[in-house]
Enzyme design. Structure first.
Site, PDB file in Angstrom:
ATOM      1  N   THR A  27      57.863  14.006  44.900  1.00 21.88           N
ATOM      2  CA  THR A  27      56.739  15.008  44.985  1.00 21.88           C
ATOM      3  C   THR A  27      57.047  15.790  43.610  1.00 21.88           C
ATOM      4  O   THR A  27      57.807  15.462  42.712  1.00 21.88           O
ATOM      5  CB  THR A  27      57.161  16.033  46.142  1.00 21.88           C
ATOM      6  OG1 THR A  27      58.451  16.643  45.651  1.00 21.88           O
ATOM      7  CG2 THR A  27      57.467  15.451  47.232  1.00 21.88           C
ATOM      8  N   VAL A  60      62.510  16.208  44.333  1.00 17.31           N
ATOM      9  CA  VAL A  60      62.005  17.484  44.274  1.00 17.31           C
ATOM     10  C   VAL A  60      62.100  18.135  42.953  1.00 17.31           C
ATOM     11  O   VAL A  60      63.139  18.133  42.420  1.00 17.31           O
ATOM     12  CB  VAL A  60      62.640  18.324  45.409  1.00 17.31           C
ATOM     13  CG1 VAL A  60      62.372  19.724  45.699  1.00 17.31           C
ATOM     14  CG2 VAL A  60      62.982  17.477  46.748  1.00 17.31           C
ATOM     15  N   VAL A  86      66.816  15.312  42.063  1.00 15.64           N
ATOM     16  CA  VAL A  86      66.287  16.653  41.548  1.00 15.64           C
ATOM     17  C   VAL A  86      65.269  16.123  40.344  1.00 15.64           C
ATOM     18  O   VAL A  86      65.946  15.493  39.347  1.00 15.64           O
ATOM     19  CB  VAL A  86      67.357  17.693  41.212  1.00 15.64           C
ATOM     20  CG1 VAL A  86      66.664  18.949  40.285  1.00 15.64           C
ATOM     21  CG2 VAL A  86      68.110  17.847  42.321  1.00 15.64           C
ATOM     22  N   LYS A  87      64.265  16.340  40.279  1.00 13.97           N
ATOM     23  CA  LYS A  87      63.295  16.254  39.064  1.00 13.97           C
ATOM     24  C   LYS A  87      63.425  17.219  38.057  1.00 13.97           C
ATOM     25  O   LYS A  87      62.984  18.313  38.265  1.00 13.97           O
ATOM     26  CB  LYS A  87      61.948  16.066  39.589  1.00 13.97           C
ATOM     27  CG  LYS A  87      61.559  14.549  39.908  1.00 13.97           C
ATOM     28  CD  LYS A  87      59.950  14.695  40.470  1.00 13.97           C
ATOM     29  CE  LYS A  87      59.016  13.842  39.711  1.00 13.97           C
ATOM     30  NZ  LYS A  87      57.777  13.508  40.314  1.00 13.97           N
ATOM     31  N   ILE A  88      63.835  16.640  36.978  1.00 19.50           N
ATOM     32  CA  ILE A  88      63.989  17.832  35.829  1.00 19.50           C
ATOM     33  C   ILE A  88      63.160  17.141  34.644  1.00 19.50           C
ATOM     34  O   ILE A  88      63.209  15.686  34.305  1.00 19.50           O
ATOM     35  CB  ILE A  88      65.565  17.599  35.364  1.00 19.50           C
ATOM     36  CG1 ILE A  88      66.363  18.139  36.398  1.00 19.50           C
ATOM     37  CG2 ILE A  88      65.813  18.463  34.132  1.00 19.50           C
ATOM     38  CD1 ILE A  88      66.622  19.552  36.872  1.00 19.50           C
TER      39      ILE A  88
END
Ligand code: G3P
Length: 219
Positions: A27, A60, A86-88
């Protein structure tokens, strides 16, 4: 090549899961906004619903732009579901956050990757996967699949553990090319998944089989 669904739409995720071919979900804030998901609490509830449907990694994305904010958000997201990535983003602050989260043992999907150098930096920071954006490079007249191939080749040569997830996939041809380039994962919109299934000769062949069977059976 594993397929992830690139959507925050629960119906699409349910239907994709039923097919038995989806290994995870990605997402981002734009995809969440498309579903009317805004505040962090709404995002968390939606992500938890997704995690109930898909037994795989759910990406996310953070919305802070400074490292301290990204780290705090990442640590929070890591508590939401059993298998969070975790999207960074691939920024200087992002690399600081990736390194800190990786030190905590939190898995990171490094997003908005547009160069091999960004992928090299991510590998050193400890990204679990990097997401080169194929379609957006194509949009500006560059070759998105060539970037996927270059990162895969460099990672293989350098024995890098970080994986490559082809993202910003716009059509079924991108899937074939990403697989040929050696990407171990592609994240795809639901409409691309349905396009991958369809072939007119399959439909025509099935209709013919059924017609022949009915004739032979005196129907
Ligand atoms: O996973 C990233 C992807 O959602 C971006 O796709 O089509 O907005 O470039 P697109």
């Amino acid at each position: 090549m594993q397929l992830f669904l690139d959507t925050a739409n629960i119906d699409e995720i349910r239907q994709g899961a039923e097919l038995g071919v989806i290994s995870g979900v990605t997402t981002n804030p734009s995809l969440a906004a498309q579903e009317g998901i805004g505040a962090a609490a709404g995002y968390r509830a939606a992500v938890q619903e997704i995690a109930d449907i898909i037994d795989g990694p759910i990406s996310v994305e953070v919305v802070s732009t400074d490292a301290a904010g990204m780290i705090a958000e990442g640590r929070d997201i890591a508590e939401w579901i059993p298998n969070p990535w975790v999207k960074i983003p691939s920024t200087a602050e992002g690399f600081k956050a990736i390194a800190a989260l990786a030190r905590d043992g939190i898995r990171v999907n490094q997003t908005l990757v547009f160069s091999v150098n960004q992928a090299l930096l991510g590998a050193n920071a400890g990204s679990t996967v990097v997401s080169p954006f194929v379609g957006r490079l194509d949009d500006i007249g560059q070759d998105g699949i060539a970037l996927v191939a270059d990162i895969v080749a460099v990672y293989q040569k350098q024995n890098v553990a970080t994986q490559v997830m082809a993202a910003s996939i716009r059509g079924p041809r991108h899937c074939v090319l990403a697989a040929q380039a050696g990407a171990p994962i592609s994240t795809i919109p639901y409409n691309v998944l349905t396009q991958m299934i369809k072939h007119p000769l399959t439909d025509a062949g099935l209709a013919r089989f059924l017609q022949d069977w009915q004739q032979a059976s005196g129907g």
